[in-house]
Structure formats: structure tokens, C-alpha cells
Design an enzyme around this catalytic site. Structure first.
Site, PDB file in Angstrom:
ATOM      1  N   ASP A   1      -0.959 -17.825   3.171  1.00 20.01           N
ATOM      2  CA  ASP A   1      -2.127 -18.636   2.768  1.00 20.01           C
ATOM      3  C   ASP A   1      -2.419 -19.718   3.812  1.00 20.01           C
ATOM      4  O   ASP A   1      -3.559 -19.940   4.218  1.00 20.01           O
ATOM      5  CB  ASP A   1      -1.940 -19.235   1.356  1.00 20.01           C
ATOM      6  CG  ASP A   1      -0.505 -19.594   1.029  1.00 20.01           C
ATOM      7  OD1 ASP A   1       0.391 -19.225   1.804  1.00 20.01           O
ATOM      8  OD2 ASP A   1      -0.271 -20.256   0.012  1.00 20.01           O
TER       9      ASP A   1
ATOM     10  N   TYR B   1       0.821  -1.220   0.000  1.00 19.07           N
ATOM     11  CA  TYR B   1       0.000   0.000   0.000  1.00 19.07           C
ATOM     12  C   TYR B   1       0.853   1.268   0.000  1.00 19.07           C
ATOM     13  O   TYR B   1       0.393   2.324   0.401  1.00 19.07           O
ATOM     14  CB  TYR B   1      -0.917   0.029   1.231  1.00 19.07           C
ATOM     15  CG  TYR B   1      -2.044  -0.976   1.226  1.00 19.07           C
ATOM     16  CD1 TYR B   1      -2.220  -1.874   0.176  1.00 19.07           C
ATOM     17  CD2 TYR B   1      -2.944  -1.033   2.277  1.00 19.07           C
ATOM     18  CE1 TYR B   1      -3.250  -2.799   0.192  1.00 19.07           C
ATOM     19  CE2 TYR B   1      -3.990  -1.946   2.303  1.00 19.07           C
ATOM     20  CZ  TYR B   1      -4.126  -2.836   1.252  1.00 19.07           C
ATOM     21  OH  TYR B   1      -5.153  -3.745   1.272  1.00 19.07           O
TER      22      TYR B   1
ATOM     23  N   LYS C   1       5.097 -14.087   2.701  1.00 21.81           N
ATOM     24  CA  LYS C   1       4.980 -14.927   1.504  1.00 21.81           C
ATOM     25  C   LYS C   1       6.374 -15.077   0.909  1.00 21.81           C
ATOM     26  O   LYS C   1       6.610 -14.880  -0.291  1.00 21.81           O
ATOM     27  CB  LYS C   1       3.990 -14.249   0.519  1.00 21.81           C
ATOM     28  CG  LYS C   1       3.591 -15.097  -0.667  1.00 21.81           C
ATOM     29  CD  LYS C   1       2.687 -16.270  -0.309  1.00 21.81           C
ATOM     30  CE  LYS C   1       2.547 -17.202  -1.494  1.00 21.81           C
ATOM     31  NZ  LYS C   1       1.791 -18.422  -1.180  1.00 21.81           N
TER      32      LYS C   1
ATOM     33  N   ASP D   1      -4.481  -6.243   6.264  1.00 19.26           N
ATOM     34  CA  ASP D   1      -5.822  -5.767   5.907  1.00 19.26           C
ATOM     35  C   ASP D   1      -6.754  -6.974   5.730  1.00 19.26           C
ATOM     36  O   ASP D   1      -7.851  -7.043   6.283  1.00 19.26           O
ATOM     37  CB  ASP D   1      -5.708  -4.959   4.597  1.00 19.26           C
ATOM     38  CG  ASP D   1      -6.925  -4.095   4.341  1.00 19.26           C
ATOM     39  OD1 ASP D   1      -7.872  -4.138   5.147  1.00 19.26           O
ATOM     40  OD2 ASP D   1      -6.941  -3.377   3.321  1.00 19.26           O
TER      41      ASP D   1
END
Ligand code: NAI
Length: 355
Positions: A212, A130, A179, A236
Site C-alpha cells: 500500500d 492467481y 504485505k 497486476d
């Protein structure tokens, strides 16, 4: 009791009604706050042609504590999120979202395993995906790029914040979410910094999870997690998931903490389709208010307000539409939902009886 000056940003969409109801509840509880109202978002566009006018920002920066309703962000174009810009401007780099099951047993009758959830999501708020570095590539928008910016300095301070938070509130474990298997540079740097900082906190367990897998683990066994620290976009997404575990967006509080400012707002957004209908649940905004009161050292007021809210929810006589639906889905009772004004009046009645 000394009066505290606090900035009140009513927001837009359902924000103005929810903040208005919270202020009313605070007044009933005799909370010593004087509000400095600053309009941003849609009302500011109407008046000044700008969702975040410079003068408004100057006023906000005069006070260390800010209480905020949600603000709409246009999707797929238009101006940059005022919420994200505010967090960057105030350098409130840590979005702290406690997801703790409420002491209201019917809320978890449907999914009993969510009745003992107590985790805290610490989301980095000034960089990550972001950071606002994005552009179209080539002719006719044939591609687009958004940059995930991870800096060593930004990672160090948010990860240190997460460990300090764990230490202060006697938490046992910090989980770094990432990730790094695919995003090897950004994720790799994040993890490297995480384990460097973790060495300074031998009393707190440090572990990491790929995002995930983390989403699945949170749904299946949320009780295994404690403090979780992550990049902006991941935070988020997973904090909305965490809200779902404890009863939905209608009850999930949040805060944005920096070294100079602290801004308190619910997890949910401006839910434009409910705006002005006085039906959205104000509980998240109110519990966000009690997080703020605790931050300001007004624990007794926070306790009183929370008790009145929990009594109203436990009585399950006057509930907003979302809570009435949960009650019905759990097969407990089929009640007619009331407006958020009526729900707030019921909380105030309960609160007055406790004072
Ligand atoms: P949203 O959180 O506003 O609404 C999603 C759905 O959740 C709603 O349709 C409603 O069913 C439910 N919901 C949300 N708040 C509720 C409440 N208090 N009581 C009962 N039900 C509630 O998310 P959405 O639709 O993705 O975003 C709408 C706008 O809000 C967008 O412009 C978005 O950018 C903005 N937003 C602002 C935030 C902020 O101010 N911090 C945070 C998230 C979104």
C-alpha cells in the site's frame, strides 16, 4: 537476414486490429518475421467451443517467441483467464513490465514529475493469489476462499530473475513488494527468500516496501524506484498504476519471460467497448513488438520503429482519441482524433522517410 518464425495470437476485443496494425508496421520496416497465426479466446470459442484448444497450445509450444494481443476473461464466473493459463502452460514465470517515460514531452506537460520515470515491474506469473485454487464454502455460497500460494522455489526463481535482470541492464536497486505485516506466512516467506537471494548480489541495493505504501510512493516519487519484484496480483495492480505514470495503458508494453518461451503482449486488456471501432491506441502493442525485437536481437529494427512512433507522437498532428485527450487536458492543442489506421499510416510515412 534470416527469417524468424513467431507465433501471432491476435486475441479478441481490440486485439485483432492492434496486432494487424503492428504487423503492417513491421512489414513496412522490413522486419524478417514469418507469422504463425493461432486464434485463442472468443474466435476459438466460436470455432472449437474452447478458448484455449489443446491443438492450438501444441502449435504455440513449437516456437520460442510469441506475440500476443489481449484476450477477454469473463468477470465473476465462466472460464479461467486464458492469459493466466498460457503463462502457466509456457512457464513464463516473469512478467516484465518496463515503465519508462517516452521521449514525448507533451505527454507529461500535465504532470511534469512523470517525465523521468524509468522503473521495471517484475511480476511473478504462475502462483500467488492467481494460482487458481479457489472454491465456495458451505451451503448457498455463504463464503468463498481464494488461496495465495507462495512457494520457496517459485519465489527463488522470480527474485533471482529480478536480480539477474538488474545486473544485465545495469540497474542499481531491487525493491521487494509485499504485505508481510498482515499476510505473515506468505509475505514472510517471500521476504525471507528475497533477502537470502539478495546476499548473492552485493553490488545491487536490496530493499522492501509494503504494497500500500508502495502504491503511494510510486505516485509521489517514482524516480526513486528501479527494479521492483512482486507476487502476481500485486504486480497486476501496480503495473497498471505504472502505465498511468508514463502516459496510460495505450502506450505501456509488457513481456512474459520463461526459460523456454517468451511471450510479448501489452499491459492493457481487450477493451471490449472499443472493439472493431478502430480507435484504440496501437502504440502499446507496437512498443511491445519492439521489446520482442530487442529480445530476438533485432535492435536496429526496434530502434527504427520506435523513432518513427516517437516522431509521430511528437508531431502531435495525428493521434488516437486517448492521446488527443491528453494533449487537450495539458492545454497544448485541441486536435480532432484520428482512427488507429490513420495513426499507423502516419507512423509508416515517418518510418519510410527514415529508411
Ligand atoms: P482494459 O485494459 O481492456 O481497458 C481499460 C480501459 O483502458 C479501457 O476502457 C480504455 O479506456 C483504456 N484502454 C485500454 N487499452 C487501450 C488502448 N489500446 N487504447 C486506448 N485506451 C485503452 O481493461 P479492462 O476493462 O479491465 O478489461 C477488459 C478485458 O480485458 C477483461 O476481460 C480483462 O480480463 C481482459 N484483460 C486482458 C489482459 C491480457 O490479455 N493480457 C490484460 C488485462 C485485462
Amino acid at each position: 537476414m534470416a527469417t524468424h518464425k513467431v507465433v501471432l495470437i491476435p486475441g479478441d476485443g481490440i486485439g485483432p486490429e492492434l496486432t494487424q496494425l503492428t504487423v503492417k508496421l513491421f512489414e513496412a520496416a522490413e522486419v524478417p518475421i514469418e507469422w504463425v497465426v493461432v486464434e485463442l479466446g472468443e474466435p476459438a470459442i466460436k470455432k472449437y467451443g474452447d478458448p484455449l484448444p489443446e491443438e492450438a497450445l501444441e502449435t504455440i509450444k513449437k516456437y520460442p517467441v510469441i506475440f500476443k494481443g489481449p484476450l477477454t476473461t469473463p468477470v465473476g464466473g465462466g472460464y479461467r483467464s486464458v492469459n493466466v493459463r498460457l503463462r502457466v502452460e509456457l512457464d513464463t514465470y516473469a512478467v516484465v513490465r518496463p515503465a519508462k517515460s517516452l521521449p514525448v514531452s507533451w505527454l507529461y506537460a500535465d504532470v511534469p514529475r512523470y517525465k523521468n520515470v524509468d522503473l521495471v515491474i517484475v511480476r511473478e506469473a504462475t502462483e500467488g493469489l492467481y494460482s487458481g485454487i479457489e472454491h465456495f464454502v458451505g451451503k448457498d455460497k455463504c463464503a468463498a476462499e481464494s488461496t495465495m500460494l507462495i512457494t520457496r522455489k517459485g519465489s527463488e526463481r522470480i527474485i533471482r530473475f529480478a536480480f539477474e535482470y538488474a545486473k544485465k541492464f545495469n540497474r542499481k536497486k531491487v525493491t521487494a513488494v509485499h504485505k508481510a505485516n498482515i499476510l505473515k506466512t506468505t509475505g514472510g516467506l517471500w521476504l525471507e527468500v528475497f533477502y537470502e537471494i539478495a546476499k548473492n548480489y552485493p553490488e545491487i541495493q536490496a530493499e522492501d516496501r509494503i504494497v500500500d505504501n508502495m502504491a503511494m510512493q510510486m505516485v509521489l516519487k517514482p524516480q526513486e524506484y528501479d527494479v521492483m519484484v512482486m507476487e502476481n496480483l500485486m504486480g497486476d495492480v501496480l503495473s497498471d498504476l505504472a502505465s498511468g505514470l508514463i502516459g496510460g495503458l495505450g502506450v505501456a508494453p509488457s513481456s512474459n519471460i520463461g526459460d523456454k518461451y517468451a511471450m510479448f503482449e501489452p499491459v492493457h486488456g481487450s477493451a471490449p467497448k472499443y472493439a472493431g471501432k478502430w480507435m484504440a491506441n496501437p502504440t502499446a502493442q507496437m512498443l511491445t513488438g519492439t521489446l520482442m525485437l530487442r529480445y530476438m536481437g533485432l535492435e536496429e529494427k526496434a530502434d527504427l520503429i520506435e523513432k518513427a512512433i516517437f516522431k509521430t507522437l511528437n508531431d502531435a498532428k495525428k493521434l488516437t482519441y486517448d492521446m488527443a485527450r491528453t494533449l487537450r487536458n495539458a492545454g497544448i492543442a485541441d486536435i480532432e482524433p484520428v482512427s488507429n489506421k490513420e495513426y499507423t499510416e502516419e507512423i509508416i510515412r515517418n518510418l519510410k522517410a527514415m529508411m
